[in-house]
Scaffold this active site. Sequence first.
Site, short mmCIF file in Angstrom:
data_model
loop_
_atom_site.label_atom_id
_atom_site.label_comp_id
_atom_site.label_asym_id
_atom_site.label_seq_id
_atom_site.Cartn_x
_atom_site.Cartn_y
_atom_site.Cartn_z
N ASP A 1 -1.25 4.95 7.72
CA ASP A 1 -1.58 5.99 8.56
C ASP A 1 -2.28 5.57 10.13
OD1 ASP A 1 -2.33 8.99 8.76
OD2 ASP A 1 -4.19 8.15 8.90
N THR A 2 -3.51 4.94 10.09
CA THR A 2 -3.83 4.59 11.42
C THR A 2 -3.54 3.01 11.53
OG1 THR A 2 -5.94 3.91 10.61
CG2 THR A 2 -5.62 6.22 11.40
N ASP B 1 0.79 -1.19 -0.15
CA ASP B 1 0.08 -0.05 0.04
C ASP B 1 0.93 1.11 -0.15
OD1 ASP B 1 -2.45 1.42 -0.12
OD2 ASP B 1 -3.06 0.64 1.68
N LYS C 1 3.55 6.54 8.66
CA LYS C 1 3.52 7.63 9.48
C LYS C 1 3.85 7.33 11.20
CE LYS C 1 0.22 10.41 6.72
NZ LYS C 1 -0.91 11.23 7.07
#
Lengths: 204, 204
Positions: B111-112, B107, B156
């Site tokens: 992020d989360t 991917d 992140k």
Amino acid sequence: MVQHLRVTYNDIHNLIRQRTPEIARAFNPDLLIAIGGGGFFPARVMRTFLREETSKKTLQIQAIGLSLYEPVDGASEEQIGLEVVRTQWLGDETRKGLVGKRNLIVDEVDDTRKTIHYAVSELWKDVDRELLNHPEGERAALRAATKFGVFVVHNKKKTKLAEIDASTPYFSGADIDDLWLDYPWEATDIEAHDELAAADKASA
Amino acid sequence: MVQHLRVTYNDIHNLIRQRTPEIARAFNPDLLIAIGGGGFFPARVMRTFLREETSKKTLQIQAIGLSLYEPVDGASEEQIGLEVVRTQWLGDETRKGLVGKRNLIVDEVDDTRKTIHYAVSELWKDVDRELLNHPEGERAALRAATKFGVFVVHNKKKTKLAEIDASTPYFSGADIDDLWLDYPWEATDIEAHDELAAADKASA
């Protein structure tokens, strides 16, 4: 000597930018069907520009996997490049979603047209099977409302080994001579690739 | 003020180039599973570099479609971003092909971690269902031979809302602060995007 055409990521991005407004006007797709692996990047870029051109929310991209028969043990020379092999296809839910929609098939290059022809004709078979689940009286109207269109980044001007029906809207980013295309995602040294592409453009 | 990180196509291409040799050594994937739309481009680029690093023929890329719940009428604020929705999944043939293989999920951004977590856990469910079609005595060995790994272009550094098992190899092109990422395929003016990316680098 085989002539090469080297294209950069930005070249492809801009071909899609230039062509998408017309595609939005003339075909107005509801769904993008990317032929993997070459159609993945163009479909993702096209979604960005379609969003600019239409009132639709982010369009869905569905992926199908197709490759022309590659050399394996026991394959004759004649078979190579002649048979299209499915490596992935749409699931049941997505096949239902084709009916009554405007479905744009996206690939990077139309060389012999065998892959595009296979995609269009097999997707129509899916539609026809799915129509059997609808009341008989509605089938003709639903079929008439179902459209397939084709977008390729590059179309090679050469004798095609298969044709698609003239009723299928066909769009290309550029019509080019029968050159060997060097796509950026195949470059192991992207800076060298870009320099050669720039030199090609400077000498064109 | 939200800080933006603008990345060019070549930035992403080179992050994948730099990271792939280690992925080939440490995980040696048999199959790439791209999470669409963001994983399409990275998976296609990675295939090029994996081909350089391994003796394998061109690896297959299978696509799955996942998106975090997007705002629609009637959705509460709390639901947004919490629920992962499948828009495409693997077909029967591909699910069979996961068993005993080293499958790398690709991917663009973690992020989360909700999307990655969903992909890993749902693919394991597919494997476990498929194992029921194998003789009982072979299941444990086949399950042990089945591996999933994860590659994201950008991870992140932030509190994650889901975790993946520590036994799942995890690779990122770069670990970055919690910035707003501007990916090139979302740029409507790619030259302006590239100039801003270059200015960011010059002032970094």
